[in-house]
Design an enzyme around this catalytic site. Structure first.
Site, PDB file in Angstrom:
ATOM      1  N   CYS A  34       0.841  -1.210   0.000  1.00 50.80           N
ATOM      2  CA  CYS A  34       0.000   0.000   0.000  1.00 50.80           C
ATOM      3  C   CYS A  34       0.872   1.254   0.000  1.00 50.80           C
ATOM      4  CB  CYS A  34      -0.926  -0.028   1.211  1.00 50.80           C
ATOM      5  SG  CYS A  34      -1.859   1.488   1.470  1.00 50.80           S
ATOM      6  N   CYS A  47      -0.124   3.998   2.464  1.00 50.66           N
ATOM      7  CA  CYS A  47       0.251   3.608   3.823  1.00 50.66           C
ATOM      8  C   CYS A  47       1.679   4.040   4.137  1.00 50.66           C
ATOM      9  CB  CYS A  47       0.127   2.098   4.009  1.00 50.66           C
ATOM     10  SG  CYS A  47      -1.538   1.441   3.834  1.00 50.66           S
TER      11      CYS A  47
END
Length: 324
Positions: A79, A82
């Site tokens: 991700c 993230c």
């Protein structure tokens, strides 16, 4: 910021609310004691960011949330957003100096937790306060927005649950936290403990009497006032037929006692705004003794939730408008 009970029972979290004032006092005294002792009982800044998995979730998140708000960062290695968000949260965890604990959960390795929180995409950030989950935000967020959200979280945790955070010592060894010093027993601790035990055993009459015993000696005791309001609420709804109560309330909108009974059920079921709204509307369409009866019950329900709760503050304003 509306809390969701992690027990999924939907009822009023008596344990969390009951402990608020005592927890706040203990936390403040622990911080002061640690400061006097040069950081004894403190944790290292490195301990403010922890990795959590399913096996350790209850210990590292739910149990810790009784002493400090736990912010959960759901992330994954693949991700990209993230990788931008996580370093900001980690830096802020250290900057906030123990006002919250950051728990990082890899969703690929902890699918069950991801499902339990109902996460549809990452990054996703939640908080757990006194065992209750609060959704904070999902997706990318700017630092200013994150700070604003964290400030609100810290305020709610302190005002509603009495959590003032952890003591952090820059010189402490990572993982070397010690238990906070115990608060000396107060003059009514035994009576208050007896009331809690009575509640736990289902002896509502005994709990009511125990709280009244404290208040007879110390009328300003906040924990006893709150506990009495909770015990009396549970006593009122014990043994009632919920379907009949709601049927009466729907069929008899002008019946004050029917609306009061339904509001009690609303609150016990966790529908705080519904309970307040029902009684405020009833205040608006009644006069004289009926209006006073409804108003007094509403004030009692305010005690159950807590005077600092934003929903109580908003309902007080609405009540003033209905009265005047």
């Amino acid at each position: 910021m509306q809390p969701r009970n992690m027990s999924m029972s939907g009822v009023v979290d008596l344990a969390a609310v009951k402990a608020a004032q005592e927890a706040k006092t203990k936390a403040e005294q622990a911080r002061a004691q640690a400061a006097r002792e040069g950081g004894a009982g403190a944790i290292s800044p490195a301990d403010l960011v922890i990795d959590v998995d399913e096996a350790g979730f209850e210990r590292d998140v739910l149990q810790r949330s009784a002493e400090v708000p736990v912010v959960i960062d759901f992330w994954a290695e693949w991700c990209q957003p993230c990788k931008q968000l996580s370093p900001v949260l980690e830096r802020l965890a250290v900057e906030y100096n123990g006002r919250f604990l950051l728990a990082k959960i890899d969703v690929d390795a902890n699918q069950m937790l991801m499902q339990q929180f109902g996460i549809q995409g990452i990054p996703a950030v939640f908080a757990v306060v006194a065992g209750q989950a609060l959704p904070l935000f999902q997706g990318a967020a700017g630092e200013a927005q994150i700070r604003q959200t964290l400030d609100q979280l810290v305020q709610v945790a302190e005002q509603r649950f009495g959590l003032t955070g952890l003591v952090v010592d820059p010189e402490a060894d990572p993982g070397g936290a010690q238990a906070a010093p115990e608060r000396p027993a107060g003059p009514y601790d035994a009576l208050l403990e007896a009331a809690v035990q009575a509640l736990d055993s289902g002896d509502l009459s005994g709990a009511v009497q125990a709280y009244k015993n404290v208040l007879s000696e110390d009328p300003g005791n906040e924990e006893a006032t709150l506990g009495l309001a909770q015990a009396e609420l549970l006593q009122r709804v014990q043994g009632v037929d919920p379907q009949q109560v709601r049927r009466d309330a729907a069929e008899k909108p002008a019946d004050v006692q029917a609306q009061i009974a339904a509001a009690d059920l609303d609150l016990v079921g966790g529908h705080v705004e519904d309970a307040f709204g029902r009684l405020i509307e009833t205040v608006g369409r009644t006069v004289g003794d009926d209006r006073d009866t409804v108003r007094m019950r509403l004030l009692e329900l305010f005690e159950v939730v807590g005077p600092e709760d934003p929903r109580v503050i908003a309902a007080r304003r609405a009540l003033a408008r209905a009265l005047f």
